[in-house]
Design an enzyme around this catalytic site. Structure first.
Site, short mmCIF file in Angstrom:
data_model
loop_
_atom_site.label_atom_id
_atom_site.label_comp_id
_atom_site.label_asym_id
_atom_site.label_seq_id
_atom_site.Cartn_x
_atom_site.Cartn_y
_atom_site.Cartn_z
N SER A 293 0.75 -1.14 0.07
CA SER A 293 -0.04 -0.11 0.24
C SER A 293 0.80 1.22 0.01
CB SER A 293 -1.04 0.23 1.34
OG SER A 293 -0.19 -0.26 2.45
N HIS B 227 2.17 5.00 6.17
CA HIS B 227 1.94 5.75 4.97
C HIS B 227 2.48 6.98 5.23
CE1 HIS B 227 -0.55 2.13 5.16
NE2 HIS B 227 -0.08 2.03 3.81
N ASP C 245 -1.31 5.84 11.89
CA ASP C 245 -0.87 5.52 10.74
C ASP C 245 0.61 6.16 10.57
OD1 ASP C 245 0.23 4.40 8.30
OD2 ASP C 245 -1.66 5.00 7.39
#
Length: 425
Positions: A141, A391, A388
């Site tokens: 991702s 990312h 997170d």
């Protein structure tokens, strides 16, 4: 400790007539081989005609090549290229401003190489360079994160059509976008390990369940689609920390953090090396693959105050300086491992006419603990916020990866110009 891709161009012998015109052409070619053009007439490709205009080549603005990956983050009062309002393609997972991130300074820094200026991303020039071509991001991702950054950087010039449904029903993981005017396709092909994997936990898949990894078998989910792509960006990272059982020749050979009796313990670095080796060799064996392969290096996470599953977070609002942090530990080990495999692939690819290049993002992103969504991003599949620190916010420091890509594609375009000149000399 930087490791950069070697020049894969071979030597070419020229048969030169003893005329002033050809002497001038030779001088121009030799100069072009040692410099990089940073300004090109991108509305009219120099490759579109078999006859090269020497006057145009002489008028190019040229600048010496430098190490774009060695530098520092400097304040950028002009701010980002786009916003979460001007780019409709930002997913909630990286849309930090949509979900209330209060600070904006993280968007106001730009990478400054020590020896030169990194060219600004120009969407028109980028799309002209890739006109009629295709680009695939293969990995997890974070690779998709880079693709979404690219889509936003191009949004001021063109909006693509989502054609994912024509190729798959798993459109969350396998995306394809098509720029009709430029006949350019960009895709993301989900493969977090690059090699074949399967769940090994009888209770099913979870964020940290045991998985089987087949280190000598490339993942067919990307291999089956990759052969006709012109550019391929390979990456992988955080998934290799989870519990894994390793297979070779169809037999288990060891594991990482698996808690299985009588199973040989092998490090995550062993699996990481073998995954990239298998991926690169698979590309080399594909009969019709003629693309340029870029290794995008390991992207560091910045969890503090606990691991990802133990309340860790990343609340910093400014970059580190190079004096505050250094490349070491598992980040360095992952980085060196994949670069070593790229070096081997470069050497093997030379005889096949295949190019492998380094898109070196590890050290520059180690300095950006402020660039993650933290709690200001929403998971794709769960209606709740998560911390997170893997990312990157959009817009944010990940946009620099595509500035690097833009620069490197210009280099490749220049090489194509030189090859055209030599062929027609």
């Amino acid at each position: 400790m930087k490791a950069h891709a070697a020049d894969l161009n071979g030597r070419t012998k020229l048969q030169i007539e003893n005329t002033p015109k050809m002497v001038l052409l030779l001088a121009i070619i030799l100069s072009l081989l040692t410099v990089i053009p940073l300004c090109l007439d991108t509305r009219r490709s120099p490759l579109s005609s078999a006859r090269i205009n020497v006057g145009e080549l002489r008028s190019m603005v040229l600048e010496k090549h430098c190490d774009i990956f060695s530098g520092e983050w400097v304040p950028n009062p002009k701010g980002p290229y786009y916003s979460n309002e001007s780019c409709r393609l930002i997913i909630d997972q990286q849309n930090c401003m949509k979900f209330g991130r209060p600070d904006t300074e993280f968007m106001n820094w730009r990478w400054k190489p020590h020896e030169c200026e990194l060219p600004l991303f120009n969407p028109v020039q980028f799309l002209e360079i890739v006109r009629g071509k295709s680009l695939a991001f293969v990995g997890d991702s974070v690779g998709r994160n880079q693709m979404e950054s690219l889509l936003c950087l191009l949004a001021s010039e063109a909006n693509p059509e989502d054609i994912s449904h024509k190729y798959t029903s798993e459109t969350d993981y396998f995306k394809r976008w098509y720029y009709t005017e430029y006949k350019f396709t960009v895709a993301t092909l989900w493969s977090p390990f690059l090699v074949k994997s399967s769940d090994a936990d009888p209770n099913g898949h979870s964020r940290n369940n045991l998985m089987n990894l087949y280190l000598d078998e490339a993942d067919e989910s990307w291999v089956s689609q990759i052969e006709n792509f012109d550019y391929v960006i390979i990456s992988a990272g955080q998934w290799f920390f989870r519990p894994l059982v390793y297979y070779a020749n169809g037999q288990p050979v060891g594991c990482h953090n698996c808690n299985i009796n009588n199973m040989t313990a092998l490090t995550k670095y062993h699996a990481y090396r073998m995954a990239f080796r298998t991926a690169f060799r698979t590309l080399q064996r594909l009969k019709n693959y003629k693309g340029i392969t870029f290794l995008r290096t390991f992207s560091p996470s910045h969890f503090e105050n606990g691991d990802w599953d133990k309340g860790g977070n990343c609340g910093r609002t400014r970059p580190f300086t190079s004096q505050e942090v250094e490349l070491d530990g598992y980040t360095m080990e992952f980085y060196l491992t994949q670069v070593e495999e790229l070096r081997a692939a470069e050497k093997q690819g030379m005889d096949m006419g295949l190019k492998f290049s380094l898109l070196d993002t590890t050290e520059i992103m180690l300095l950006r603990p402020d660039g993650h969504p933290n709690q200001y991003g929403h998971s794709m599949h769960k209606n709740k916020t998560v911390n997170d620190c893997v990312h990157w916010c959009l817009p944010g420091p990940i946009d620099t990866w595509n500035e690097f890509l833009f620069y490197m594609l210009k280099i490749e375009r220049q090489r194509a110009v030189v090859e055209k000149l030599i062929k027609n000399a």
